[in-house]
Motif scaffolding. Structure first.
Motif: not given
Length: 222
Positions: A166-184
């Protein structure tokens, strides 16, 4: 462990050791030159003939290594996994939480090295391919992150309110979301700094020290 910002983490192809050196060097040159072109021109406007001319190889040689432009971009993910397997796992950290933060930092540094323009195209290709590599549980990157989280739970650095998955999954979702926002937003902020800030906020909320502080505040209420 210091945060080294100089490494280009999408370039570990040459250390994989699974193909002859000359083959790896050619493959790496194609990737390097393609990234150069994608940084200055729109991905859609660059064709394979231009890539081959820039890399000084034949079109046939390109197809010996990559099936398409999309396959070329997809190579960036196993390249980062190679870094995790060949280098990251041997680094020493003061705590498991420090290791987790550094691993996420390296993930976002790889994107920062590419630049938001190229990374946005990487995301587009990933979406088209239904998230291959991004959401694959068997990736070395994901496996090692879960291992670090489990170690943090076992060593009492994180409270055992949630599972390692659960924790690792949320860590990955946070990093992916941050990367997506940065790219946009096209580099309106440092992706490495923002990702570390976001990850730190989350880890602080599930760390043992945070739990103790919360319990102290509750006990001090009148």
């Amino acid at each position: 462990m210091s945060l080294d910002s100089s490494a280009e983490l999408w370039r570990p192809l040459a250390v994989q050791g699974r193909e002859p050196l000359q083959t790896l060097e050619t493959k790496q040159r194609i990737l390097d030159k393609s990234i150069e072109l994608f940084r200055t021109s729109d991905y859609e406007d660059v064709n394979i003939t231009e890539i081959c001319a820039f890399a000084q190889i034949s079109v046939g040689n390109f197809y010996n290594h990559f099936a398409s432009k999309e396959a070329l971009l997809m190579e960036l993910y196993p390249s980062f996994d190679t870094y995790v397997e060949k280098e990251f796992i041997f680094l020493k950290f003061d705590s498991n939480l420090d290791a987790i933060k550094h691993l996420i930092y390296r993930q976002t540094l790889a994107a920062e090295d590419l630049g938001s323009k190229v990374y946005s195209q990487v995301l587009r290709v990933q979406i088209k391919n239904h998230g291959k590599f991004v959401i694959e549980d068997t990736r070395p990157f994901h496996i090692h992150l879960r291992k670090l989280v489990q170690n943090a739970l076992d060593d009492g650095e994180l409270i055992k309110r949630y599972t390692a998955d659960e924790i690792a999954s949320l860590l990955l979702k946070i990093s992916r979301g941050t990367l997506l926002d940065w790219a946009m937003r096209e580099v309106s902020y440092s992706i490495t700094e923002q990702a570390l800030h976001n990850i730190d906020m989350f880890l602080n909320s599930v760390s043992r020290d945070s739990s103790r502080e919360s319990n102290t505040k509750i006990s001090q209420k009148p």
